[in-house]
Design an enzyme around this catalytic site. Structure first.
Site, PDB file in Angstrom:
ATOM      1  N   TYR A  76      46.449  41.450  43.743  1.00 39.81           N
ATOM      2  CA  TYR A  76      45.241  40.639  43.846  1.00 39.81           C
ATOM      3  C   TYR A  76      44.770  40.668  45.287  1.00 39.81           C
ATOM      4  O   TYR A  76      45.571  40.475  46.206  1.00 39.81           O
ATOM      5  CB  TYR A  76      45.543  39.193  43.429  1.00 39.81           C
ATOM      6  CG  TYR A  76      44.359  38.250  43.562  1.00 39.81           C
ATOM      7  CD1 TYR A  76      43.240  38.387  42.739  1.00 39.81           C
ATOM      8  CD2 TYR A  76      44.360  37.240  44.517  1.00 39.81           C
ATOM      9  CE1 TYR A  76      42.160  37.526  42.865  1.00 39.81           C
ATOM     10  CE2 TYR A  76      43.281  36.367  44.640  1.00 39.81           C
ATOM     11  CZ  TYR A  76      42.180  36.514  43.816  1.00 39.81           C
ATOM     12  OH  TYR A  76      41.115  35.655  43.940  1.00 39.81           O
ATOM     13  N   ASP A 103      47.175  44.389  52.652  1.00 42.11           N
ATOM     14  CA  ASP A 103      46.690  43.035  52.411  1.00 42.11           C
ATOM     15  C   ASP A 103      47.877  42.099  52.596  1.00 42.11           C
ATOM     16  O   ASP A 103      48.715  41.942  51.711  1.00 42.11           O
ATOM     17  CB  ASP A 103      46.102  42.932  51.001  1.00 42.11           C
ATOM     18  CG  ASP A 103      45.560  41.534  50.718  1.00 42.11           C
ATOM     19  OD1 ASP A 103      45.710  40.649  51.590  1.00 42.11           O
ATOM     20  OD2 ASP A 103      45.000  41.326  49.632  1.00 42.11           O
ATOM     21  N   LYS A 158      45.710  32.511  54.378  1.00 38.72           N
ATOM     22  CA  LYS A 158      46.774  31.557  54.075  1.00 38.72           C
ATOM     23  C   LYS A 158      47.447  31.004  55.346  1.00 38.72           C
ATOM     24  O   LYS A 158      46.876  30.126  55.975  1.00 38.72           O
ATOM     25  CB  LYS A 158      47.738  32.173  53.072  1.00 38.72           C
ATOM     26  CG  LYS A 158      46.979  32.505  51.763  1.00 38.72           C
ATOM     27  CD  LYS A 158      47.811  32.811  50.550  1.00 38.72           C
ATOM     28  CE  LYS A 158      46.903  32.848  49.322  1.00 38.72           C
ATOM     29  NZ  LYS A 158      46.830  34.111  48.635  1.00 38.72           N
TER      30      LYS A 158
HETATM   31  C1  LIG Z   1      45.413  34.684  48.199  1.00 40.23           C
HETATM   32  C2  LIG Z   1      45.198  36.118  48.391  1.00 40.23           C
HETATM   33  C3  LIG Z   1      43.933  36.660  48.647  1.00 40.23           C
HETATM   34  C4  LIG Z   1      42.677  35.830  48.598  1.00 40.23           C
HETATM   35  O1  LIG Z   1      42.641  34.845  49.559  1.00 40.23           O
HETATM   36  P1  LIG Z   1      41.658  33.569  49.346  1.00 40.23           P
HETATM   37  O2  LIG Z   1      41.809  32.817  50.615  1.00 40.23           O
HETATM   38  O3  LIG Z   1      42.165  32.868  48.133  1.00 40.23           O
HETATM   39  O4  LIG Z   1      40.296  34.109  49.163  1.00 40.23           O
HETATM   40  C5  LIG Z   1      43.829  38.005  48.941  1.00 40.23           C
HETATM   41  N1  LIG Z   1      44.916  38.787  48.959  1.00 40.23           N
HETATM   42  C6  LIG Z   1      46.151  38.309  48.701  1.00 40.23           C
HETATM   43  C7  LIG Z   1      47.318  39.228  48.766  1.00 40.23           C
HETATM   44  C8  LIG Z   1      46.323  36.968  48.398  1.00 40.23           C
HETATM   45  O5  LIG Z   1      47.561  36.518  48.092  1.00 40.23           O
END
Ligand SMILES: *Cc1c(COP(=O)(O)O)cnc(C)c1O
Length: 427
Positions: A143, A238, A266
């Site tokens: 994701y 990511d 995060k």
């Molecule tokens: C949570 C997450 C996102 C998205 O971040 P948001 O702040 O919720 O938009 C993107 N990539 C990864 C790996 C994530 O865990």
């Protein structure tokens, strides 16, 4: 009798779709009423009925230092008293950029945004603008936020173009996203051999944390690095979830691989809305106004959010922080596995840094397909048994869990006692 949680949930559903502002919060996967939360401290949460929980969600990752850490709260209060927003440069943004570059050495320049989604969306645009190519490679079960080109799941074959997995994503957008199996090194090699010259970039969670927790197979990340280098594609790690969690320098430090771009979120906001993308100077110089790739944000680098992030990173940099939290996660997963074994429940668990995965199958999965084989119904029952006993796990079998620096022996012991009863109840 209707609890306060139940009446809030009913009221919320009148005005907010499913009563929530992000889908998993609605408890659709596990059923029941989500607790409406009122306050938090350290490893604990309290809901609208005054019930206390040990928290293993940590706001889905950010709360690595524990909730309402006094240093973070103090920094936020001081920043808020100075200004809520300027929309103009501030010294604290430089400090956060410098801290990120110090902790994550592949990041030579960084831009701050307000969410992980913005970070990945822009990293993709930048990879395309830098390479002059359109195709993006992602992996099934990873994701990367909810930008159109990334809301695509797997097609059937390794070389097939994906279909949108969300309504509202134009097929033309999804057509530029190629989806491969996570950990399928051979498929990645084949794809690059067949169409390497079309690929703008590869985006990957270096430890997958959005299909439960799946570790990268030996050689998988190395292959992506090699193929991207050979074919002039941009490798994007990511690390929105893994950043400052899997190691202080992220998964890239732990596995010794240098991506071209990194996305963060995060933890860097410490619970406030901050995201970031950064990497090689040569690539980052393509961002406006230095270069032709446009990106902007009214609240980007917001001083209150940046203060929370800086205070959190300062805590993470303290000696022993990562080792302690990693040991906590290990104690949790080995304890849970022992309790499950005792109860005769097919279960496995693993952790890396302060992230963990719980699986209702005998071995930790190494692929999306294996994750799908977990016993979801069992997980759902376990989830509710734990919730009733004051342990707050993510309300889905497809999410990673998190411990914080505020989780100590007392919290782990209490969790394992709850798990003993929960496993017995579902055995
Ligand atoms: C949570 C997450 C996102 C998205 O971040 P948001 O702040 O919720 O938009 C993107 N990539 C990864 C790996 C994530 O865990």
């Amino acid at each position: 009798m209707t609890t306060r949680n139940e009446s809030l949930f009913a009221r919320a559903q009148q005005r907010i779709p499913a009563g929530v502002n992000s889908p998993v919060r609605a408890f659709r996967a596990v059923g029941g009423t989500p607790p409406f939360l009122e306050r938090a401290a350290g490893a604990y949460l309290w809901d609208a009925d005054g019930k206390r929980y040990i928290d293993y969600v940590g706001s889905w990752g950010p709360m690595v230092a524990g909730h309402t850490h006094p240093k973070v709260v103090e920094a936020v209060q001081a920043a808020a008293a100075r200004a809520l927003s300027f929309g103009a440069p501030t010294a604290s943004e430089i400090e956060l950029a410098e801290a990120i570059c110090r902790l994550v050495p592949s990041v030579e320049m960084v831009r701050l945004v307000s969410s992980g989604t913005e970070a990945t969306m822009t990293a993709i645009r930048l990879a395309r603008g830098f390479s002059g190519r359109d195709a993006i490679v992602k992996f099934e079960g990873c994701y990367h936020g909810h930008a159109d080109s990334l809301l695509v799941k797997a097609g059937s074959g390794a070389l097939t173009f994906g279909n949108p997995s969300s309504a509202g994503v134009p097929a033309a957008t999804a057509a530029h996203t190629v989806v491969l199996e996570y950990n399928d090194t051979a498929a990645a090699r084949q794809l690059f051999a067949a169409r390497g010259a079309e690929i703008a970039g590869v985006i990957v969670e270096p430890v997958a944390g959005n299909m439960n927790l799946v570790m990268p197979a030996p050689g998988f990340l190395e292959t992506l690095r090699e193929e991207c280098t050979r074919h002039g594609a941009v490798l994007i790690f990511d690390e929105v979830m893994t950043g400052f969690r899997v190691a202080s320098g992220g998964a890239q430090q732990r596995f010794g691989i240098r991506p071209d771009l990194t996305t963060l979120g995060k933890v860097i906001g410490g619970g406030m809305p901050v995201g970031a993308f950064g990497g090689r100077r040569e690539i980052m110089q393509h961002i406006a106004p230095l270069g032709p790739v446009y990106q902007a944000g009214t609240l980007s680098g917001n001083p209150v959010a940046v203060a929370a992030g800086l205070a959190t990173l300062a805590l993470i940099e303290a000696p022993g922080f990562q080792q302690d939290i990693e040991a906590t996660a290990k104690a949790l997963v080995s304890g849970l596995a022992a309790e499950a074994k005792q109860a005769g429940v097919a279960f496995s668990a693993q952790s890396i840094g302060s992230m963990f995965g719980l699986y209702f199958r005998p071995e930790p999965p190494t692929s999306f397909a294996a994750v799908m084989q977990c016993d979801r119904e069992r997980f759902n029952r376990f989830f509710h048994e734990m919730l009733a006993r004051g342990v707050y796990l993510a309300p889905s079998a497809y999410e990673a869990g998190f411990v914080s620096a505020a989780h100590g022996a007392a919290e782990i012991d209490a969790t394992l006692a709850a798990a003993r009863a929960a496993f017995a109840a579902i055995a």
